[in-house]
Design a protein around this motif. Structure first.
Motif, PDB file in Angstrom:
ATOM      1  N   CYS A 205      10.390 -17.166  42.690  1.00 57.59           N
ATOM      2  CA  CYS A 205      10.781 -17.354  41.279  1.00 57.59           C
ATOM      3  C   CYS A 205      10.145 -18.605  40.679  1.00 57.59           C
ATOM      4  O   CYS A 205       9.721 -18.585  39.522  1.00 57.59           O
ATOM      5  N   TYR A 206      10.054 -19.683  41.454  1.00 56.59           N
ATOM      6  CA  TYR A 206       9.551 -20.949  40.914  1.00 56.59           C
ATOM      7  C   TYR A 206       8.100 -20.814  40.437  1.00 56.59           C
ATOM      8  O   TYR A 206       7.706 -21.432  39.462  1.00 56.59           O
ATOM      9  N   ARG A 207       7.328 -19.991  41.123  1.00 56.95           N
ATOM     10  CA  ARG A 207       5.915 -19.843  40.728  1.00 56.95           C
ATOM     11  C   ARG A 207       5.581 -18.403  40.349  1.00 56.95           C
ATOM     12  O   ARG A 207       4.432 -17.976  40.435  1.00 56.95           O
ATOM     13  N   CYS A 208       6.578 -17.669  39.923  1.00 56.56           N
ATOM     14  CA  CYS A 208       6.346 -16.261  39.625  1.00 56.56           C
ATOM     15  C   CYS A 208       5.652 -16.101  38.259  1.00 56.56           C
ATOM     16  O   CYS A 208       6.128 -16.636  37.258  1.00 56.56           O
ATOM     17  N   PRO A 209       4.559 -15.361  38.198  1.00 53.95           N
ATOM     18  CA  PRO A 209       3.873 -15.183  36.913  1.00 53.95           C
ATOM     19  C   PRO A 209       4.715 -14.388  35.911  1.00 53.95           C
ATOM     20  O   PRO A 209       4.432 -14.420  34.716  1.00 53.95           O
ATOM     21  N   PHE A 210       5.738 -13.698  36.404  1.00 54.37           N
ATOM     22  CA  PHE A 210       6.568 -12.894  35.491  1.00 54.37           C
ATOM     23  C   PHE A 210       7.808 -13.659  35.012  1.00 54.37           C
ATOM     24  O   PHE A 210       8.550 -13.151  34.168  1.00 54.37           O
ATOM     25  N   ASN A 211       8.025 -14.835  35.572  1.00 53.33           N
ATOM     26  CA  ASN A 211       9.198 -15.623  35.170  1.00 53.33           C
ATOM     27  C   ASN A 211       8.872 -16.345  33.859  1.00 53.33           C
ATOM     28  O   ASN A 211       8.045 -17.247  33.830  1.00 53.33           O
ATOM     29  N   ARG A 212       9.569 -15.947  32.793  1.00 48.40           N
ATOM     30  CA  ARG A 212       9.266 -16.511  31.473  1.00 48.40           C
ATOM     31  C   ARG A 212      10.076 -17.777  31.183  1.00 48.40           C
ATOM     32  O   ARG A 212       9.913 -18.382  30.123  1.00 48.40           O
ATOM     33  N   ALA A 213      10.949 -18.166  32.101  1.00 54.72           N
ATOM     34  CA  ALA A 213      11.784 -19.355  31.857  1.00 54.72           C
ATOM     35  C   ALA A 213      10.942 -20.620  31.935  1.00 54.72           C
ATOM     36  O   ALA A 213      10.047 -20.729  32.770  1.00 54.72           O
ATOM     37  N   LYS A 225      13.827 -15.819  34.010  1.00 58.12           N
ATOM     38  CA  LYS A 225      13.921 -14.751  33.011  1.00 58.12           C
ATOM     39  C   LYS A 225      12.852 -13.740  33.377  1.00 58.12           C
ATOM     40  O   LYS A 225      11.651 -14.027  33.271  1.00 58.12           O
ATOM     41  N   CYS A 226      13.271 -12.580  33.807  1.00 61.21           N
ATOM     42  CA  CYS A 226      12.291 -11.584  34.231  1.00 61.21           C
ATOM     43  C   CYS A 226      12.935 -10.210  34.220  1.00 61.21           C
ATOM     44  O   CYS A 226      14.124 -10.075  33.920  1.00 61.21           O
ATOM     45  N   ASN A 227      12.161  -9.231  34.545  1.00 61.30           N
ATOM     46  CA  ASN A 227      12.685  -7.860  34.635  1.00 61.30           C
ATOM     47  C   ASN A 227      12.523  -7.313  36.048  1.00 61.30           C
ATOM     48  O   ASN A 227      12.201  -6.149  36.226  1.00 61.30           O
ATOM     49  N   TRP A 228      12.678  -8.173  37.032  1.00 64.06           N
ATOM     50  CA  TRP A 228      12.551  -7.772  38.436  1.00 64.06           C
ATOM     51  C   TRP A 228      11.188  -7.108  38.682  1.00 64.06           C
ATOM     52  O   TRP A 228      11.087  -6.124  39.400  1.00 64.06           O
ATOM     53  N   GLU A 229      10.147  -7.700  38.087  1.00 68.27           N
ATOM     54  CA  GLU A 229       8.815  -7.135  38.311  1.00 68.27           C
ATOM     55  C   GLU A 229       8.458  -7.101  39.796  1.00 68.27           C
ATOM     56  O   GLU A 229       7.746  -6.213  40.260  1.00 68.27           O
ATOM     57  N   CYS A 230       8.972  -8.090  40.560  1.00 67.99           N
ATOM     58  CA  CYS A 230       8.663  -8.142  41.998  1.00 67.99           C
ATOM     59  C   CYS A 230       9.187  -6.892  42.706  1.00 67.99           C
ATOM     60  O   CYS A 230       8.545  -6.384  43.640  1.00 67.99           O
ATOM     61  N   VAL A 231      10.326  -6.402  42.260  1.00 67.00           N
ATOM     62  CA  VAL A 231      10.875  -5.176  42.856  1.00 67.00           C
ATOM     63  C   VAL A 231       9.991  -3.992  42.458  1.00 67.00           C
ATOM     64  O   VAL A 231       9.670  -3.120  43.289  1.00 67.00           O
ATOM     65  N   GLY A 232       9.577  -4.003  41.195  1.00 68.29           N
ATOM     66  CA  GLY A 232       8.677  -2.946  40.713  1.00 68.29           C
ATOM     67  C   GLY A 232       7.391  -2.888  41.525  1.00 68.29           C
ATOM     68  O   GLY A 232       6.843  -1.810  41.781  1.00 68.29           O
ATOM     69  N   LYS A 233       6.904  -4.046  41.949  1.00 67.36           N
ATOM     70  CA  LYS A 233       5.657  -4.095  42.745  1.00 67.36           C
ATOM     71  C   LYS A 233       5.863  -3.393  44.097  1.00 67.36           C
ATOM     72  O   LYS A 233       4.961  -2.713  44.590  1.00 67.36           O
ATOM     73  N   VAL A 234       7.018  -3.584  44.689  1.00 71.17           N
ATOM     74  CA  VAL A 234       7.295  -2.924  45.977  1.00 71.17           C
ATOM     75  C   VAL A 234       7.340  -1.412  45.765  1.00 71.17           C
ATOM     76  O   VAL A 234       6.756  -0.631  46.522  1.00 71.17           O
ATOM     77  N   GLU A 235       8.016  -1.035  44.681  1.00 69.96           N
ATOM     78  CA  GLU A 235       8.108   0.396  44.348  1.00 69.96           C
ATOM     79  C   GLU A 235       6.697   0.982  44.177  1.00 69.96           C
ATOM     80  O   GLU A 235       6.378   2.050  44.714  1.00 69.96           O
ATOM     81  N   ALA A 236       5.850   0.241  43.440  1.00 70.00           N
ATOM     82  CA  ALA A 236       4.496   0.742  43.158  1.00 70.00           C
ATOM     83  C   ALA A 236       3.682   0.873  44.445  1.00 70.00           C
ATOM     84  O   ALA A 236       2.957   1.856  44.645  1.00 70.00           O
ATOM     85  N   LEU A 304      23.374 -16.136  44.748  1.00 70.10           N
ATOM     86  CA  LEU A 304      23.687 -16.724  43.456  1.00 70.10           C
ATOM     87  C   LEU A 304      24.017 -15.623  42.455  1.00 70.10           C
ATOM     88  O   LEU A 304      23.472 -14.536  42.545  1.00 70.10           O
ATOM     89  N   PRO A 305      24.904 -15.922  41.503  1.00 68.46           N
ATOM     90  CA  PRO A 305      25.225 -14.881  40.526  1.00 68.46           C
ATOM     91  C   PRO A 305      24.021 -14.598  39.631  1.00 68.46           C
ATOM     92  O   PRO A 305      23.474 -15.495  39.012  1.00 68.46           O
ATOM     93  N   ILE A 306      23.602 -13.373  39.611  1.00 69.04           N
ATOM     94  CA  ILE A 306      22.458 -12.997  38.788  1.00 69.04           C
ATOM     95  C   ILE A 306      22.989 -12.020  37.742  1.00 69.04           C
ATOM     96  O   ILE A 306      23.576 -10.996  38.087  1.00 69.04           O
ATOM     97  N   ALA A 307      22.726 -12.382  36.482  1.00 67.14           N
ATOM     98  CA  ALA A 307      23.365 -11.649  35.388  1.00 67.14           C
ATOM     99  C   ALA A 307      23.103 -10.144  35.444  1.00 67.14           C
ATOM    100  O   ALA A 307      23.987  -9.336  35.198  1.00 67.14           O
ATOM    101  N   ASP A 308      21.877  -9.768  35.811  1.00 64.01           N
ATOM    102  CA  ASP A 308      21.570  -8.342  35.730  1.00 64.01           C
ATOM    103  C   ASP A 308      21.762  -7.604  37.058  1.00 64.01           C
ATOM    104  O   ASP A 308      21.341  -6.476  37.215  1.00 64.01           O
ATOM    105  N   LEU A 309      22.439  -8.224  38.004  1.00 60.99           N
ATOM    106  CA  LEU A 309      22.638  -7.559  39.289  1.00 60.99           C
ATOM    107  C   LEU A 309      23.347  -6.210  39.179  1.00 60.99           C
ATOM    108  O   LEU A 309      22.994  -5.275  39.890  1.00 60.99           O
ATOM    109  N   PRO A 310      24.306  -6.059  38.247  1.00 54.31           N
ATOM    110  CA  PRO A 310      25.006  -4.785  38.176  1.00 54.31           C
ATOM    111  C   PRO A 310      24.100  -3.569  37.969  1.00 54.31           C
ATOM    112  O   PRO A 310      24.550  -2.448  38.147  1.00 54.31           O
ATOM    113  N   ARG A 311      22.822  -3.814  37.622  1.00 56.29           N
ATOM    114  CA  ARG A 311      21.918  -2.655  37.533  1.00 56.29           C
ATOM    115  C   ARG A 311      21.896  -1.908  38.859  1.00 56.29           C
ATOM    116  O   ARG A 311      21.648  -0.727  38.920  1.00 56.29           O
TER     117      ARG A 311
END
Ligand SMILES: Cc1ncc(COP(=O)(O)O)c(C=O)c1O
Length: 520
Positions: A205-213, A225-236, A304-311
């Motif tokens: 997360c600290y050096r993630c190119p998709f982290n907009r924070a 701030k991201c959309n779990w792009e890292c998970v999407g990469k595994v899926e892809a 850690l509590p992650i706001a969008d975990l309930p997805r």
């Protein structure tokens, strides 16, 4: 220079060490240790802030481990596992299977032992077999070979098993383990010896190119701030492999935190998501818990509590696990992940002796059964496989881990570390402070606002660790990341000294202190 240091200079070649640098100064020659303290030939004392390269759990010279080894020495030190079974290896294998399946018996407060409430037990009945080896690399080599051959036997001899692992991964230094790794600096010299594996981005997360924070004085996993792009990469990656008609044989990962990659912690929910994806695409799960195993990733729950975990709604199993945090000794269990292979080493013997284990499931074992002349045997093993001394130390270490005193000490240490580490955010050269349980990585940067990294040639991490050593605290950096991973017996005062030494060393080596308010 002390005579032993001279002999070292004359003859010993040290691992992962530029020997020209090494030969420039007198090395610290360790002669004894007790608890979290190491002592050198000159009688100087140091705190062992990385648990002797992540191996030691309960402290040095532990009376219970010493006694267990003496008892075993009184019987025998070693006999071969080629052709013979032995007492401590049989007992240790049974205990590891019990633990890996979430059935670790917990010591009650009054010292009596009771079976963990099975209502909350992590049901991972798959891991039933243990293959012993000598260190983390060999444990991973075993997992790799078994996964490879199991895949060929189940998918057909013409299949070409391929592996997926994470960017920056380090799984050991034997040729197979190196092939699974992706640290160019270490491995590019041996490219010609290696086989190809695929890599997919790790959730850094600290050096993630998709982290907009924007950079903040807080753990990047929380502020991201991201959309779990890292998970999407595994899926892809998994989808692409399927499209090629060759699902990955296995997905190889360190759960919760990647160690030698630079102490890269995973945001809550990542592990569960990606392992579900990989398994859904037919891959076996290989959990490398060489660093994370045996309680290292904490008790108070590093999730850690992650706001969008309930997805991904928490399954009942995950909430059950939440109630059993104190019993979780393997990082995979923290997110309810049940691997097909579990590689253990380093802390297996409490950090006393080189011994490792690869646990796997019955189906894998069965694939290697046959008549003698079918030659389906797993042709692999070493002279010291199942060594009695190592196994005796392992049994004693597991006994200590299960005790209420250890659980309490780990919970306290985790809190102490968390509290002390906060002070580091005031340093402008500290970019990220990432703690998972009883492990912390502190990433040094030129300026926290820009996150600009020091070039490796600047040896920022090494120089800071040298300055810590001058203050009586020993650890080793990974590039620009300073690691703190104290033994479980470390006291609050010792944690304060470790973090204090790091604080002062950063100031001394990299620049003046900027107060938190000014840093904002
Ligand atoms: C996650 C992981 N796997 C494997 C290894 C290799 O272990 P060893 O050095 O005992 O061979 C290491 C070593 O640091 C490790 O951290």
């Amino acid at each position: 220079m002390h005579k032993l240091a001279q002999l070292d200079h004359a003859h010993v070649w040290h691992p992962f060490t530029q020997m020209r640098d090494w030969l420039r100064r007198e090395p610290i020659v360790i002669t004894s240790g007790r608890g979290a303290v190491l002592r050198d030939v000159h009688g100087r004392e140091y705190l062992d802030a990385n648990s002797s390269i992540w191996t030691n759990l309960h402290g040095h010279n532990h009376p219970k481990l010493n006694a267990a080894l003496k008892r075993q020495l009184g019987k025998i030190a070693h006999s071969s596992a080629l052709g013979f079974a032995n007492e401590p290896a049989s007992l240790l294998a049974a205990k590891l299977v019990e633990m890996a399946n979430g059935e670790l018996r917990m010591a009650n407060r009054d010292g009596t032992r009771a079976k963990a409430n099975s209502q909350f037990a992590i049901r991972n009945s798959q891991l039933t077999k243990v293959f012993f080896s000598d260190d983390g690399s060999t444990a991973m080599e075993v997992a790799l070979k078994l996964a490879y051959e199991f895949t060929r036997r189940t998918r057909g001899p013409k299949s070409k098993p391929r592996f997926l692992s994470l960017t920056g991964a380090y799984h050991g230094d034997t040729v197979g383990a190196v092939s699974l790794g992706h640290i160019d600096l270490f491995h590019k010299a041996y490219g010609g010896l290696l086989f190809k594996t695929d890599q997919v981005m790790s959730p850094y997360c600290y050096r993630c190119p998709f982290n907009r924070a924007k950079p903040e004085r807080a753990d990047a996993r929380v502020t991201r701030k991201c959309n779990w792009e890292c998970v999407g990469k595994v899926e892809a990656k998994c989808a692409a492999a399927r499209k090629r008609g060759n699902d990955y044989a296995a997905f190889v990962f360190e759960p919760l935190m990647q160690g030698a990659a630079g102490m890269i912690p995973q945001p809550a929910g990542w592990l569960k998501r990606v392992t579900d994806i990989a398994r859904g695409h037919g891959a076996l799960l290989v959990a490398d818990e060489v660093m994370t195993g045996f309680g290292r990733t904490g008790i108070a729950d590093c999730r850690l509590p992650i706001a969008d975990l309930p997805r991904v709604p928490p399954s009942p199993r995950q909430s059950e696990i939440g109630n059993r945090k104190s019993e979780i000794l393997f990082a995979s269990h923290a997110e309810g992940v049940a691997p097909d292979f579990l590689a253990l080493a380093k802390g297996l013997t409490g950090g006393y002796l080189p011994m490792a284990a690869t646990l796997t499931k019955q189906a894998v074992f069965d694939a290697f059964l046959g008549e003698y002349e079918e030659f389906k045997t797993f042709f692999h093993g070493h002279s010291f496989t199942g060594n009695q001394l190592g196994a005796a130390a392992g049994l004693a270490s597991l006994e200590l881990l299960a005790g209420a005193a250890s659980v309490k000490a780990r919970a306290r240490l985790e809190g102490d570390l968390r509290r002390e580490l906060k002070s580091l955010w005031s340093l402008p050269n500290v970019g990220d402070v990432r703690q998972v349980g009883l492990v912390a990585g502190v990433e040094l940067v030129r300026d926290w606002r820009t996150r600009e990294a020091f070039a490796l040639e600047e040896r920022a991490g090494i120089r800071v660790c040298e300055a810590m050593a001058r203050r009586g605290v020993l650890t080793r950096p990974i590039g620009n990341v300073v690691v703190l991973m104290p033994p479980y017996c470390t006291t609050a005062a010792q944690v304060r000294r470790m973090v204090g030494a790091l604080h002062e060393a950063v100031e001394e080596v990299l620049g003046a202190r900027t107060p938190m308010s000014a840093a904002r």
